[in-house]
Scaffold this motif. Structure first.
Motif, PDB file in Angstrom:
ATOM      1  N   LEU A   1      -1.290 -13.139  -3.961  1.00 31.90           N
ATOM      2  CA  LEU A   1      -1.462 -11.699  -4.168  1.00 31.90           C
ATOM      3  C   LEU A   1      -0.299 -11.082  -4.955  1.00 31.90           C
ATOM      4  N   ARG A   2       0.806 -11.780  -5.029  1.00 28.59           N
ATOM      5  CA  ARG A   2       2.002 -11.317  -5.747  1.00 28.59           C
ATOM      6  C   ARG A   2       2.620 -10.068  -5.109  1.00 28.59           C
ATOM      7  N   GLU A   3       2.357  -9.857  -3.833  1.00 29.68           N
ATOM      8  CA  GLU A   3       2.932  -8.738  -3.094  1.00 29.68           C
ATOM      9  C   GLU A   3       2.743  -9.002  -1.605  1.00 29.68           C
ATOM     10  N   ASP A   4       3.462  -8.250  -0.766  1.00 30.77           N
ATOM     11  CA  ASP A   4       3.222  -8.343   0.673  1.00 30.77           C
ATOM     12  C   ASP A   4       1.814  -7.851   0.974  1.00 30.77           C
ATOM     13  N   PRO A   5       0.989  -8.636   1.650  1.00 32.60           N
ATOM     14  CA  PRO A   5      -0.352  -8.154   1.988  1.00 32.60           C
ATOM     15  C   PRO A   5      -0.286  -6.885   2.834  1.00 32.60           C
ATOM     16  N   ALA A   6      -1.210  -5.971   2.579  1.00 30.51           N
ATOM     17  CA  ALA A   6      -1.285  -4.750   3.379  1.00 30.51           C
ATOM     18  C   ALA A   6      -1.948  -5.028   4.720  1.00 30.51           C
ATOM     19  N   TYR A   7      -2.789  -6.051   4.764  1.00 29.88           N
ATOM     20  CA  TYR A   7      -3.504  -6.380   6.002  1.00 29.88           C
ATOM     21  C   TYR A   7      -3.892  -7.849   5.935  1.00 29.88           C
ATOM     22  N   VAL A   8      -3.736  -8.554   7.045  1.00 30.39           N
ATOM     23  CA  VAL A   8      -4.118  -9.964   7.121  1.00 30.39           C
ATOM     24  C   VAL A   8      -4.933 -10.179   8.389  1.00 30.39           C
ATOM     25  N   LYS A   9      -5.980 -10.958   8.263  1.00 29.17           N
ATOM     26  CA  LYS A   9      -6.827 -11.295   9.413  1.00 29.17           C
ATOM     27  C   LYS A   9      -7.005 -12.810   9.422  1.00 29.17           C
ATOM     28  N   VAL A  10      -6.660 -13.425  10.543  1.00 25.39           N
ATOM     29  CA  VAL A  10      -6.811 -14.873  10.699  1.00 25.39           C
ATOM     30  C   VAL A  10      -7.770 -15.126  11.856  1.00 25.39           C
ATOM     31  N   ASP A  11      -8.769 -15.949  11.616  1.00 23.91           N
ATOM     32  CA  ASP A  11      -9.771 -16.274  12.636  1.00 23.91           C
ATOM     33  C   ASP A  11      -9.820 -17.773  12.865  1.00 23.91           C
ATOM     34  N   ALA A  12     -10.104 -18.149  14.110  1.00 22.99           N
ATOM     35  CA  ALA A  12     -10.326 -19.548  14.467  1.00 22.99           C
ATOM     36  C   ALA A  12     -11.813 -19.744  14.722  1.00 22.99           C
ATOM     37  N   ARG A  13     -12.426 -20.664  13.994  1.00 26.92           N
ATOM     38  CA  ARG A  13     -13.858 -20.952  14.175  1.00 26.92           C
ATOM     39  C   ARG A  13     -14.003 -22.295  14.887  1.00 26.92           C
ATOM     40  N   THR A  14     -14.771 -22.315  15.965  1.00 26.75           N
ATOM     41  CA  THR A  14     -14.961 -23.530  16.746  1.00 26.75           C
ATOM     42  C   THR A  14     -16.165 -24.310  16.235  1.00 26.75           C
ATOM     43  N   ASN A  15     -16.314 -25.529  16.747  1.00 24.82           N
ATOM     44  CA  ASN A  15     -17.452 -26.347  16.328  1.00 24.82           C
ATOM     45  C   ASN A  15     -18.765 -25.840  16.901  1.00 24.82           C
ATOM     46  N   THR A  16     -18.705 -24.845  17.803  1.00 26.57           N
ATOM     47  CA  THR A  16     -19.925 -24.228  18.324  1.00 26.57           C
ATOM     48  C   THR A  16     -20.308 -22.974  17.539  1.00 26.57           C
ATOM     49  N   GLY A  17     -19.515 -22.637  16.509  1.00 28.79           N
ATOM     50  CA  GLY A  17     -19.836 -21.488  15.668  1.00 28.79           C
ATOM     51  C   GLY A  17     -19.234 -20.179  16.112  1.00 28.79           C
ATOM     52  N   PHE A  18     -18.444 -20.175  17.199  1.00 27.88           N
ATOM     53  CA  PHE A  18     -17.820 -18.938  17.665  1.00 27.88           C
ATOM     54  C   PHE A  18     -16.501 -18.708  16.938  1.00 27.88           C
ATOM     55  N   ILE A  19     -16.202 -17.426  16.719  1.00 19.07           N
ATOM     56  CA  ILE A  19     -14.988 -17.018  16.019  1.00 19.07           C
ATOM     57  C   ILE A  19     -14.086 -16.292  17.000  1.00 19.07           C
ATOM     58  N   PHE A  20     -12.803 -16.690  17.031  1.00 20.64           N
ATOM     59  CA  PHE A  20     -11.818 -16.060  17.898  1.00 20.64           C
ATOM     60  C   PHE A  20     -10.668 -15.551  17.032  1.00 20.64           C
ATOM     61  N   PRO A  21     -10.287 -14.277  17.165  1.00 23.87           N
ATOM     62  CA  PRO A  21      -9.215 -13.741  16.320  1.00 23.87           C
ATOM     63  C   PRO A  21      -7.843 -14.281  16.727  1.00 23.87           C
ATOM     64  N   ALA A  22      -7.007 -14.540  15.731  1.00 19.97           N
ATOM     65  CA  ALA A  22      -5.621 -14.941  15.974  1.00 19.97           C
ATOM     66  C   ALA A  22      -4.786 -13.709  16.279  1.00 19.97           C
ATOM     67  N   PHE A  23      -3.527 -13.930  16.710  1.00 16.21           N
ATOM     68  CA  PHE A  23      -2.652 -12.804  17.047  1.00 16.21           C
ATOM     69  C   PHE A  23      -1.256 -13.051  16.511  1.00 16.21           C
ATOM     70  N   GLY A  24      -0.355 -12.083  16.744  1.00 10.55           N
ATOM     71  CA  GLY A  24       0.904 -12.040  16.023  1.00 10.55           C
ATOM     72  C   GLY A  24       2.086 -12.707  16.678  1.00 10.55           C
ATOM     73  N   SER A  25       1.961 -13.180  17.922  1.00  8.78           N
ATOM     74  CA  SER A  25       3.100 -13.812  18.567  1.00  8.78           C
ATOM     75  C   SER A  25       2.631 -14.572  19.791  1.00  8.78           C
ATOM     76  N   ALA A  26       3.363 -15.634  20.133  1.00 10.84           N
ATOM     77  CA  ALA A  26       3.074 -16.389  21.351  1.00 10.84           C
ATOM     78  C   ALA A  26       3.839 -15.785  22.518  1.00 10.84           C
ATOM     79  N   GLN A  27       3.166 -15.656  23.663  1.00  7.82           N
ATOM     80  CA  GLN A  27       3.837 -15.129  24.852  1.00  7.82           C
ATOM     81  C   GLN A  27       4.080 -16.218  25.890  1.00  7.82           C
ATOM     82  N   GLN A  28       3.671 -17.431  25.588  1.00  7.50           N
ATOM     83  CA  GLN A  28       3.849 -18.517  26.548  1.00  7.50           C
ATOM     84  C   GLN A  28       3.905 -19.828  25.777  1.00  7.50           C
TER      85      GLN A  28
END
Length: 404
Positions: A16-43
């Motif tokens: 993009l040649r710049e800091d993204p204004a918004y980023v979305k990361v998703d995890a897709r499972t082999n069953t077709g479900f999508i789970f959103p990623a997050f910004g930090s680990a708490q454990q």
């Protein structure tokens, strides 16, 4: 990507040649479900309890993604026919430039947090409604994280490579909020009591294929956080008591929701939890008195259309433009465009060299695309007419001289 393996970290170049204004990361499972990623680990693995998820941060060139499941069955209740634990997933990352999003409605001042400090501030936005989109960003040494974390940012052992440790206790925080009125379509908002969702076996059935933004939130109904909304997450973050949260995943037709098993006391587990270590007990609360809000919408990209004859006109733009069709060029909000007649050409109504500057501005009306065409041409006509009027005395004098 797979947990606890050589492919538990992935670095993507976004170009993009710049800091993204918004980023979305998703995890897709082999069953077709999508789970959103997050910004930090708490454990991590030091707690000796089950943990998991997808964590990411980004900068002006790359998106860095780390993986490690839905948690212990004895602690979380959800749909019985959906697999709870996934050790391998497919990751998809999406990044938006500022010009790819509608202009923000409100943005906070930068809040600096130093190591050892504590932030427990309330910020008053100016939207007078719940934001359609809200983003908390934490910046540190060129890296950007989304607002979650036990320290300010934590991606330690048990995430990514075994030697990977990223503990950040200082940074600059900004909050951005959007009212997308006029910039969204196909919006669906469903609000249900927690008991209704549980009766429906923790499934919300809806057509999710119509939207490019999907979010599930908790709406707190009592206590210190009454009428505040908190985003759900895509994986169990922490289940060492006391714990709480809402985990969700979705496909094209259904949203699956997991919440903590109800206990005799809300002091050990609750759907909403804001613990004591956050902000020195600021608005500390545990409660099951919540609504669940599902929002689906298609966010529109604001564009500015300009009719230009490229064979006779030179275009200097602050960003690369695209062709909309044979006669119109497509620009984005905030672009600066300078039009200059090519060598050998001049406007027949102008004695001075034509040099026109145009800045694309926001138009919140639903027909902004069509109006942009009309306004774009109109602005050029007004500017050209103004130049002609300025040269009108010279033209009159020249005509008089010829008659004499």
């Amino acid at each position: 990507m797979s947990a606890n393996s050589a492919i538990s970290r992935l670095v993507l170049q976004h170009d993009l040649r710049e800091d993204p204004a918004y980023v979305k990361v998703d995890a897709r499972t082999n069953t077709g479900f999508i789970f959103p990623a997050f910004g930090s680990a708490q454990q991590d693995e030091d707690a000796y309890v089950m943990y998991g998820g997808v964590v990411f941060f980004y900068n002006r060139t790359h998106i860095d993604i780390f993986v490690s499941h839905l948690g212990a069955e004895s602690k979380w209740i959800g749909p019985q026919n959906i697999v709870r634990v996934y050790e391998s997933i497919t990751v998809q990352a999406k990044a938006w430039r500022s010009r790819d999003l509608p202009p923000p409605t409100w943005k906070s001042q930068t809040i600096d947090v130093k190591e050892g400090g504590c932030l427990n501030a309330s910020l008053n936005h100016t939207l007078n409604k719940y934001p359609d989109l809200i983003l908390v960003q934490i910046r540190n040494n060129g890296r950007i994280f989304h607002g979650q974390g036990l320290s300010l940012i934590a991606i330690a052992d048990g995430w990514g490579e075994k030697t990977n440790i990223l503990h950040i206790k200082d940074g600059s925080i900004t909050v951005t909020a959007w009212d997308l009125t006029g910039f969204k379509e196909n919006e669906i908002v469903i609000k249900k009591r927690l008991q209704e969702v549980e009766t429906a076996k923790n499934l919300l059935t809806e057509n999710l294929a119509t939207g490019n933004f999907i979010n599930v939130q908790l709406h707190v109904l009592d206590g210190a956080n009454k009428n505040f909304r908190f985003d759900g997450v895509g994986s169990v973050i922490n289940e060492a008591e006391p714990y709480g949260g809402l985990v969700y995943g979705y496909n094209d037709s259904v949203v699956a929701i997991w919440v903590p098993h109800k206990r005799e006391s809300e002091e050990s587990a609750a759907v909403f939890m804001l613990g004591k270590i956050w902000g020195w007990n600021f608005k500390e609360q545990m409660t099951n008195d919540v609504d669940i809000v599902l929002t689906i919408m298609d966010v529109l990209v604001p564009i500015c259309l300009l009719e230009v004859n490229t064979s006779t006109t030179h275009i200097d733009s602050s960003f690369q433009y695209e062709s909309y069709n044979n006669s119109f060029l497509e620009f984005a909000y905030g672009d600066e465009i300078t039009l200059t007649c090519k060598r050998g050409y001049k406007n027949k109504n102008m004695t001075a060299k034509a040099r026109l500057l145009k800045i694309c501005a926001s138009d919140p009306r639903p027909s902004a695309k069509g109006i942009g065409v009309v306004l774009g041409i109109g602005v050029l006509v007004v500017i050209i007419s103004s130049i002609v009027l300025l040269d009108l005395p010279n033209l009159i004098n020249a005509v008089k001289s010829k008659k004499q």
